[in-house]
Design a protein around this motif. Structure first.
Motif, PDB file in Angstrom:
ATOM      1  N   VAL A 117      -9.684  -8.040  -6.001  1.00 50.53           N
ATOM      2  CA  VAL A 117      -8.575  -7.083  -5.405  1.00 50.53           C
ATOM      3  C   VAL A 117      -7.519  -8.066  -4.862  1.00 50.53           C
ATOM      4  O   VAL A 117      -7.971  -9.046  -4.470  1.00 50.53           O
ATOM      5  CB  VAL A 117      -9.562  -6.542  -4.452  1.00 50.53           C
ATOM      6  CG1 VAL A 117      -8.389  -5.561  -3.695  1.00 50.53           C
ATOM      7  CG2 VAL A 117     -10.539  -5.485  -4.946  1.00 50.53           C
ATOM      8  N   PHE A 118      -6.448  -7.801  -5.216  1.00 49.12           N
ATOM      9  CA  PHE A 118      -5.272  -8.156  -4.760  1.00 49.12           C
ATOM     10  C   PHE A 118      -4.829  -7.511  -3.511  1.00 49.12           C
ATOM     11  O   PHE A 118      -4.521  -6.327  -3.699  1.00 49.12           O
ATOM     12  CB  PHE A 118      -4.253  -8.512  -5.755  1.00 49.12           C
ATOM     13  CG  PHE A 118      -2.929  -9.070  -5.361  1.00 49.12           C
ATOM     14  CD1 PHE A 118      -2.870 -10.368  -5.328  1.00 49.12           C
ATOM     15  CD2 PHE A 118      -1.677  -8.250  -5.048  1.00 49.12           C
ATOM     16  CE1 PHE A 118      -1.592 -11.147  -4.945  1.00 49.12           C
ATOM     17  CE2 PHE A 118      -0.544  -9.108  -4.733  1.00 49.12           C
ATOM     18  CZ  PHE A 118      -0.529 -10.182  -4.633  1.00 49.12           C
ATOM     19  N   GLU A 119      -4.629  -8.303  -2.553  1.00 52.62           N
ATOM     20  CA  GLU A 119      -4.019  -7.557  -1.093  1.00 52.62           C
ATOM     21  C   GLU A 119      -2.923  -8.303  -0.636  1.00 52.62           C
ATOM     22  O   GLU A 119      -2.887  -9.443  -0.552  1.00 52.62           O
ATOM     23  CB  GLU A 119      -5.533  -7.791   0.058  1.00 52.62           C
ATOM     24  CG  GLU A 119      -4.982  -7.216   1.166  1.00 52.62           C
ATOM     25  CD  GLU A 119      -6.091  -7.793   2.318  1.00 52.62           C
ATOM     26  OE1 GLU A 119      -7.052  -7.042   2.292  1.00 52.62           O
ATOM     27  OE2 GLU A 119      -5.859  -8.758   2.898  1.00 52.62           O
ATOM     28  N   THR A 120      -1.992  -7.685  -0.114  1.00 51.69           N
ATOM     29  CA  THR A 120      -0.921  -8.093   0.445  1.00 51.69           C
ATOM     30  C   THR A 120      -0.714  -7.373   1.795  1.00 51.69           C
ATOM     31  O   THR A 120      -0.837  -6.034   1.909  1.00 51.69           O
ATOM     32  CB  THR A 120       0.294  -7.502  -0.388  1.00 51.69           C
ATOM     33  OG1 THR A 120       0.291  -8.155  -1.642  1.00 51.69           O
ATOM     34  CG2 THR A 120       1.653  -8.281   0.433  1.00 51.69           C
ATOM     35  N   SER A 121      -0.860  -8.306   3.169  1.00 52.66           N
ATOM     36  CA  SER A 121      -0.699  -7.550   4.283  1.00 52.66           C
ATOM     37  C   SER A 121       0.489  -7.993   5.007  1.00 52.66           C
ATOM     38  O   SER A 121       1.177  -9.203   4.570  1.00 52.66           O
ATOM     39  CB  SER A 121      -1.824  -7.921   5.076  1.00 52.66           C
ATOM     40  OG  SER A 121      -1.794  -9.531   5.234  1.00 52.66           O
ATOM     41  N   TYR A 122       0.968  -7.070   5.890  1.00 52.49           N
ATOM     42  CA  TYR A 122       2.165  -7.313   6.671  1.00 52.49           C
ATOM     43  C   TYR A 122       1.785  -7.053   8.205  1.00 52.49           C
ATOM     44  O   TYR A 122       1.382  -6.171   8.668  1.00 52.49           O
ATOM     45  CB  TYR A 122       3.207  -6.400   6.456  1.00 52.49           C
ATOM     46  CG  TYR A 122       3.597  -6.327   4.828  1.00 52.49           C
ATOM     47  CD1 TYR A 122       4.349  -7.119   4.383  1.00 52.49           C
ATOM     48  CD2 TYR A 122       2.896  -5.370   3.841  1.00 52.49           C
ATOM     49  CE1 TYR A 122       5.085  -7.172   3.014  1.00 52.49           C
ATOM     50  CE2 TYR A 122       3.022  -5.409   2.679  1.00 52.49           C
ATOM     51  CZ  TYR A 122       4.089  -6.416   1.961  1.00 52.49           C
ATOM     52  OH  TYR A 122       4.446  -6.427   0.735  1.00 52.49           O
ATOM     53  N   VAL A 123       1.904  -8.135   8.979  1.00 52.16           N
ATOM     54  CA  VAL A 123       1.649  -8.008  10.316  1.00 52.16           C
ATOM     55  C   VAL A 123       3.168  -7.925  10.997  1.00 52.16           C
ATOM     56  O   VAL A 123       3.821  -9.112  11.047  1.00 52.16           O
ATOM     57  CB  VAL A 123       0.960  -9.381  10.958  1.00 52.16           C
ATOM     58  CG1 VAL A 123       0.837  -9.095  12.440  1.00 52.16           C
ATOM     59  CG2 VAL A 123      -0.384  -9.150  10.251  1.00 52.16           C
ATOM     60  N   ASP A 124       3.405  -7.078  11.815  1.00 48.97           N
ATOM     61  CA  ASP A 124       4.718  -6.901  12.525  1.00 48.97           C
ATOM     62  C   ASP A 124       4.553  -6.787  14.051  1.00 48.97           C
ATOM     63  O   ASP A 124       3.987  -5.806  14.618  1.00 48.97           O
ATOM     64  CB  ASP A 124       5.275  -5.308  11.788  1.00 48.97           C
ATOM     65  CG  ASP A 124       6.990  -5.009  12.521  1.00 48.97           C
ATOM     66  OD1 ASP A 124       7.212  -6.092  13.510  1.00 48.97           O
ATOM     67  OD2 ASP A 124       7.470  -4.467  11.818  1.00 48.97           O
ATOM     68  N   PRO A 125       4.605  -7.908  14.495  1.00 47.66           N
ATOM     69  CA  PRO A 125       4.297  -8.091  15.902  1.00 47.66           C
ATOM     70  C   PRO A 125       5.252  -7.112  16.830  1.00 47.66           C
ATOM     71  O   PRO A 125       4.956  -6.845  18.019  1.00 47.66           O
ATOM     72  CB  PRO A 125       4.607  -9.667  16.110  1.00 47.66           C
ATOM     73  CG  PRO A 125       5.374 -10.083  15.037  1.00 47.66           C
ATOM     74  CD  PRO A 125       5.084  -9.148  13.994  1.00 47.66           C
ATOM     75  N   ALA A 126       6.538  -6.899  16.243  1.00 43.46           N
ATOM     76  CA  ALA A 126       7.540  -6.223  16.966  1.00 43.46           C
ATOM     77  C   ALA A 126       7.054  -4.743  17.119  1.00 43.46           C
ATOM     78  O   ALA A 126       6.974  -4.160  18.298  1.00 43.46           O
ATOM     79  CB  ALA A 126       8.861  -6.291  16.538  1.00 43.46           C
ATOM     80  N   ARG A 127       6.650  -4.176  16.142  1.00 46.81           N
ATOM     81  CA  ARG A 127       6.269  -2.609  16.040  1.00 46.81           C
ATOM     82  C   ARG A 127       4.767  -2.656  16.297  1.00 46.81           C
ATOM     83  O   ARG A 127       4.239  -1.593  16.270  1.00 46.81           O
ATOM     84  CB  ARG A 127       6.707  -2.112  14.827  1.00 46.81           C
ATOM     85  CG  ARG A 127       8.321  -2.069  14.449  1.00 46.81           C
ATOM     86  CD  ARG A 127       8.444  -1.405  13.118  1.00 46.81           C
ATOM     87  NE  ARG A 127       7.848  -0.190  12.932  1.00 46.81           N
ATOM     88  CZ  ARG A 127       7.244   0.298  11.614  1.00 46.81           C
ATOM     89  NH1 ARG A 127       7.533  -0.608  10.577  1.00 46.81           N
ATOM     90  NH2 ARG A 127       6.558   1.228  11.423  1.00 46.81           N
ATOM     91  N   LYS A 128       4.077  -3.608  16.178  1.00 54.84           N
ATOM     92  CA  LYS A 128       2.732  -3.683  16.529  1.00 54.84           C
ATOM     93  C   LYS A 128       1.824  -2.868  15.458  1.00 54.84           C
ATOM     94  O   LYS A 128       1.176  -1.982  15.682  1.00 54.84           O
ATOM     95  CB  LYS A 128       2.388  -3.381  17.958  1.00 54.84           C
ATOM     96  CG  LYS A 128       2.389  -4.456  19.151  1.00 54.84           C
ATOM     97  CD  LYS A 128       1.853  -4.024  20.338  1.00 54.84           C
ATOM     98  CE  LYS A 128       2.250  -5.106  21.097  1.00 54.84           C
ATOM     99  NZ  LYS A 128       1.357  -4.995  22.379  1.00 54.84           N
ATOM    100  N   THR A 129       2.081  -3.479  14.237  1.00 52.62           N
ATOM    101  CA  THR A 129       1.545  -2.802  13.042  1.00 52.62           C
ATOM    102  C   THR A 129       1.095  -3.944  12.318  1.00 52.62           C
ATOM    103  O   THR A 129       1.422  -4.833  11.945  1.00 52.62           O
ATOM    104  CB  THR A 129       2.238  -1.817  12.233  1.00 52.62           C
ATOM    105  OG1 THR A 129       3.455  -2.452  11.687  1.00 52.62           O
ATOM    106  CG2 THR A 129       2.729  -0.687  12.994  1.00 52.62           C
ATOM    107  N   VAL A 130      -0.378  -3.536  11.477  1.00 47.41           N
ATOM    108  CA  VAL A 130      -0.853  -4.357  10.411  1.00 47.41           C
ATOM    109  C   VAL A 130      -1.083  -3.472   9.356  1.00 47.41           C
ATOM    110  O   VAL A 130      -1.578  -2.508   9.412  1.00 47.41           O
ATOM    111  CB  VAL A 130      -2.258  -5.033  11.018  1.00 47.41           C
ATOM    112  CG1 VAL A 130      -2.811  -5.647   9.491  1.00 47.41           C
ATOM    113  CG2 VAL A 130      -2.079  -5.846  12.067  1.00 47.41           C
ATOM    114  N   THR A 131      -0.251  -3.722   8.325  1.00 50.61           N
ATOM    115  CA  THR A 131      -0.481  -2.830   6.955  1.00 50.61           C
ATOM    116  C   THR A 131      -0.968  -3.623   5.841  1.00 50.61           C
ATOM    117  O   THR A 131      -0.474  -4.871   5.648  1.00 50.61           O
ATOM    118  CB  THR A 131       0.903  -2.311   6.803  1.00 50.61           C
ATOM    119  OG1 THR A 131       1.340  -1.529   7.992  1.00 50.61           O
ATOM    120  CG2 THR A 131       0.870  -1.437   5.579  1.00 50.61           C
ATOM    121  N   MET A 132      -1.977  -3.245   5.173  1.00 48.00           N
ATOM    122  CA  MET A 132      -2.659  -3.976   4.157  1.00 48.00           C
ATOM    123  C   MET A 132      -2.588  -3.160   2.880  1.00 48.00           C
ATOM    124  O   MET A 132      -3.089  -1.846   3.057  1.00 48.00           O
ATOM    125  CB  MET A 132      -3.854  -4.411   4.554  1.00 48.00           C
ATOM    126  CG  MET A 132      -4.147  -5.351   5.737  1.00 48.00           C
ATOM    127  SD  MET A 132      -5.752  -5.742   6.055  1.00 48.00           S
ATOM    128  CE  MET A 132      -6.655  -4.346   6.319  1.00 48.00           C
TER     129      MET A 132
END
Length: 192
Positions: free
Chosen positions: A80-95
């Motif tokens: 599985v290929f996963e791309t994640s985004y950790v946005d510390p300003a908005r406090k979100t982790v999106t995978m």
């Protein structure tokens, strides 16, 4: 196309969840023993937004039903290929993840989002879209999609239980480390 959706509230802060997320497939998680490798392919921080973007390849022991493996060809592992985004300003982790194995026959696109509910709780949202791409009868496509949705549902329960173990262990280890540092810091002050 079939859709699997799931939500859960973790009684841990967003900071704890977003940190422990990187250890989701470690030995503390005895519910994800099917994951045999997690390879980080790329990682960068956007200087303008502060968003951490990570690409990973996750290799798992194959757990497809036997009838499906016989139809699609037996493989011992899947990726599985996963791309994640950790946005510390908005406090979100999106995978966002996509199957690599059998991608010419079935498409599995999953999105997971962690976001804070308050200072001590984090909301988990999971959405998976499963589409059988193989030609043939709709009945066969439906069987494949239904089987994979069932697998997602089963794995969601295990994944939640396993991640709870990781979160609990992380909290304990960090607390022990803080105590150790406090004792060492207090000893240094006394010596001075």
């Amino acid at each position: 196309m079939k859709v699997f959706s799931n939500t859960h509230t973790f009684n841990y802060s967003w900071e704890e969840v977003s940190t422990a997320n990187w250890r989701k497939y470690c030995p503390w998680n005895d519910k994800s023993t099917h994951v045999i490798a997690v390879d980080t392919l790329a990682r960068e921080v956007d200087p303008a937004t502060g968003i951490l973007r990570t690409e990973r390849l996750i290799t798992c022991k194959q757990s497809a039903p036997e009838w499906l493996k016989s139809m699609m060809g037996c493989m011992e592992t899947s990726q599985v290929f996963e791309t994640s985004y950790v946005d510390p300003a908005r406090k979100t982790v999106t995978m966002v993840s996509q199957n690599v194995t059998w991608s010419n026959m079935v498409s599995v696109q999953e999105t997971v989002i962690y976001k804070p509910l308050d200072a001590h709780r984090t909301q988990f949202e999971q959405d998976a879209r499963i589409t059988a791409l193989c030609g043939g009868w709709q009945r066969i496509k439906n069987s494949i999609e239904d089987s994979l949705v069932t697998r997602f549902r089963e794995n969601a329960v295990k994944g939640k239980e396993g991640f709870e173990c990781v979160l609990e262990m992380s909290r304990r280890v960090f607390a022990e480390e803080r105590e150790r540092e406090a004792r060492q810091g207090g000893g240094k002050m006394m010596a001075a």
